[in-house]
Write a protein that holds these residues in place. Structure first.
Motif, PDB file in Angstrom:
ATOM      1  N   ARG A   7      46.705  71.859  24.603  1.00 43.13           N
ATOM      2  CA  ARG A   7      47.633  71.651  25.618  1.00 43.13           C
ATOM      3  C   ARG A   7      48.125  73.046  26.274  1.00 43.13           C
ATOM      4  O   ARG A   7      48.200  73.048  27.642  1.00 43.13           O
ATOM      5  CB  ARG A   7      48.860  70.981  24.806  1.00 43.13           C
ATOM      6  N   ARG A  11      47.347  73.926  30.017  1.00 47.24           N
ATOM      7  CA  ARG A  11      48.402  74.128  30.886  1.00 47.24           C
ATOM      8  C   ARG A  11      48.076  75.697  31.675  1.00 47.24           C
ATOM      9  O   ARG A  11      48.260  75.630  32.556  1.00 47.24           O
ATOM     10  CB  ARG A  11      49.655  74.300  30.135  1.00 47.24           C
ATOM     11  N   HIS A 215      49.401  63.452  21.099  1.00 50.97           N
ATOM     12  CA  HIS A 215      49.900  64.654  21.012  1.00 50.97           C
ATOM     13  C   HIS A 215      50.630  65.080  22.349  1.00 50.97           C
ATOM     14  O   HIS A 215      51.270  66.135  22.349  1.00 50.97           O
ATOM     15  CB  HIS A 215      48.604  65.816  21.078  1.00 50.97           C
ATOM     16  N   ILE A 216      50.479  64.207  23.351  1.00 51.98           N
ATOM     17  CA  ILE A 216      51.399  64.416  24.366  1.00 51.98           C
ATOM     18  C   ILE A 216      52.759  63.438  24.196  1.00 51.98           C
ATOM     19  O   ILE A 216      53.936  64.076  24.668  1.00 51.98           O
ATOM     20  CB  ILE A 216      50.784  63.822  25.740  1.00 51.98           C
ATOM     21  N   ASP A 279      52.970  60.561  32.873  1.00 52.48           N
ATOM     22  CA  ASP A 279      53.759  60.864  31.639  1.00 52.48           C
ATOM     23  C   ASP A 279      52.560  61.215  30.480  1.00 52.48           C
ATOM     24  O   ASP A 279      53.057  62.043  29.627  1.00 52.48           O
ATOM     25  CB  ASP A 279      54.435  59.730  31.284  1.00 52.48           C
ATOM     26  N   ALA A 280      51.336  61.161  30.675  1.00 51.70           N
ATOM     27  CA  ALA A 280      50.467  61.383  29.549  1.00 51.70           C
ATOM     28  C   ALA A 280      49.106  61.440  30.250  1.00 51.70           C
ATOM     29  O   ALA A 280      48.563  60.238  30.546  1.00 51.70           O
ATOM     30  CB  ALA A 280      50.573  61.002  28.551  1.00 51.70           C
ATOM     31  N   PRO A 282      45.410  62.722  28.982  1.00 53.77           N
ATOM     32  CA  PRO A 282      44.454  63.473  27.941  1.00 53.77           C
ATOM     33  C   PRO A 282      43.062  63.633  28.582  1.00 53.77           C
ATOM     34  O   PRO A 282      42.755  63.038  29.364  1.00 53.77           O
ATOM     35  CB  PRO A 282      44.133  62.381  26.742  1.00 53.77           C
ATOM     36  N   LYS A 349      51.878  67.615  30.710  1.00 53.00           N
ATOM     37  CA  LYS A 349      51.623  66.284  30.320  1.00 53.00           C
ATOM     38  C   LYS A 349      49.977  66.019  30.084  1.00 53.00           C
ATOM     39  O   LYS A 349      49.586  64.906  30.045  1.00 53.00           O
ATOM     40  CB  LYS A 349      52.097  65.232  31.313  1.00 53.00           C
ATOM     41  N   THR A 350      49.284  67.105  30.280  1.00 45.23           N
ATOM     42  CA  THR A 350      47.721  66.974  29.811  1.00 45.23           C
ATOM     43  C   THR A 350      47.619  67.624  28.626  1.00 45.23           C
ATOM     44  O   THR A 350      48.201  68.538  28.099  1.00 45.23           O
ATOM     45  CB  THR A 350      47.020  67.918  30.849  1.00 45.23           C
ATOM     46  N   TYR A 351      46.404  67.370  28.210  1.00 45.42           N
ATOM     47  CA  TYR A 351      45.852  67.749  26.619  1.00 45.42           C
ATOM     48  C   TYR A 351      44.687  67.732  26.591  1.00 45.42           C
ATOM     49  O   TYR A 351      43.996  66.551  26.511  1.00 45.42           O
ATOM     50  CB  TYR A 351      46.710  66.955  25.533  1.00 45.42           C
TER      51      TYR A 351
END
Length: 376
Positions: A7, A11, A215-216, A279-280, A282, A349-351
């Motif tokens: 993450r 980022r 994970h988020i 909100d998420a 991946p 909000k990315t992973y």
């Protein structure tokens, strides 16, 4: 130096991409356990002129991958245009077949794949342990985020975002889903009018996407959402089958769609659209590696160089495979790139799902819960 938190790495990468600068350094925050990388340093990138000379004495290029042939064709065609004496042959296979076919053929000393492409992190971890990959370095790695190099010859060919898709006749534009939280609330309020579609838990992209969501958003939140979505979701192992089900009105929303939909959805002439969950989101890595038993190693390295070149990134973006070059600027108006993603989803909000043993370790608990939610 390799990032210890996917993450944080993404980022930093997204921030650097937006600024048009390279990612500098690695983050150490987060709980993801990095995969151990061999201490043996990889070779330096081979000179293109040397590879070209050697490739003239090789016989074609064989690629095994899980990527749909239609998505790979523009990339293979562009590569052939750049190196017309190299004739690539692509076999679209399931994730497990990509590896089993290569290993079986190589064990019999038969001509087999020079490159493997897949989203199956467990298979790449096992392949790395078994020495299936050549520890080569493509040209231009300094122009990509640090997470691109996953170690020991394994590279993130395309960090593809998990998308949401919807049937435009069933879901008016004002009601298009923008977050998993809002979609869950909508399904709870009116389940009969919100049939859903997604990948199957057995599909590597499907599982890895949900792993990324945990994970988020946190596992408890994701499990509650799976319990909400599950009874109203029809799953498919193939993304195109899921999109077709959506187009035919079998579902209103695809809550878990491949990033490749960016290249496919326009073909449906407005019948379906795609977007991002704010909100998420991946990022599931489409991984690529040159095999240690490659019969055309120079041709394979030229292909890797092409993938990570400006031209290769442009072709991939247009085909729906996420371009990740630092400072990338699409020449055709395509939007499958990390810079465009950053306009829609906050970096926090990315992973990026890592090539990590933890992905393997969590698989049973996540898929068991998901299958239970699906009523299986």
């Amino acid at each position: 130096m390799r990032p210890k938190s996917s993450r944080s790495a993404v980022r930093l990468a997204l921030a650097a991409l937006v600024a048009g600068a390279a990612v500098a350094g690695c983050s150490t925050s987060g709980s993801t356990t990095p995969t151990t990388v061999s201490s043996a340093p990889p070779a330096s990138p081979a000179r293109a002129a040397d590879l070209v000379t050697r490739s003239h004495g090789e016989s074609g290029l064989i690629v095994y991958g899980n990527t749909p042939a239609a998505a790979m064709k523009p990339l293979l065609d562009a590569f052939t245009k750049a190196y017309p004496w190299i004739k690539p042959a692509y076999s679209q296979l399931s994730d497990s077949q990509v590896f089993s076919k290569y290993q079986s053929e190589h064990a019999q000393s038969a001509r087999s794949a020079d490159l493997l492409i897949s989203e199956s992190i467990p298979q790449f971890l096992q392949g790395r342990q078994n020495g299936l990959f050549a520890n080569v370095v493509p040209q231009g790695m300094d122009k990509f985020p640090a997470f691109t190099d996953q170690g020991q010859g394994v590279y993130v060919m395309s960090p593809e975002p998990v998308l949401v898709t919807w049937n435009t006749k069933l879901v008016p534009g004002a009601e298009s889903p923008t977050s998993y939280a809002s979609l869950a609330a909508k399904v709870k309020a009116d389940p009969s009018h919100n049939p859903l579609v997604s990948y199957s838990p057995n599909n590597p992209l499907g599982y890895e996407a949900v792993y990324g969501l945990t994970h988020i958003l946190g596992a408890d939140t994701v499990y509650r959402q799976l319990d909400t979505f599950g009874p109203h979701t029809k799953t498919f192992d193939e993304g195109l089958d899921g999109l077709q089900h959506l187009v035919q009105g079998g579902a209103s929303v695809g809550w878990l769609s491949s990033g490749l939909a960016q290249g496919v959805v326009p073909q449906y002439k407005g019948l379906i659209k795609y977007g991002y969950m704010s909100d998420a989101t991946p990022l599931v890595p489409r991984l690529i590696a040159q095999t240690s038993g490659a019969a055309s190693p120079a041709s394979a390295q030229l292909f890797l160089d092409f993938v990570f070149s400006e031209r290769g990134q442009q072709v991939m973006c247009a085909a729906g495979m996420e371009a990740s070059m630092n400072g990338f600027k699409p020449a055709t108006g395509c939007t499958a790139d990390l810079i465009d993603l950053a306009k829609h989803v906050p970096a926090a909000k990315t992973y990026l799902v890592p090539v990590s043993q933890d992905v393997v370790d969590q698989q049973k608990s996540i898929t068991d819960h998901w299958n239970k939610a699906l009523g299986r």
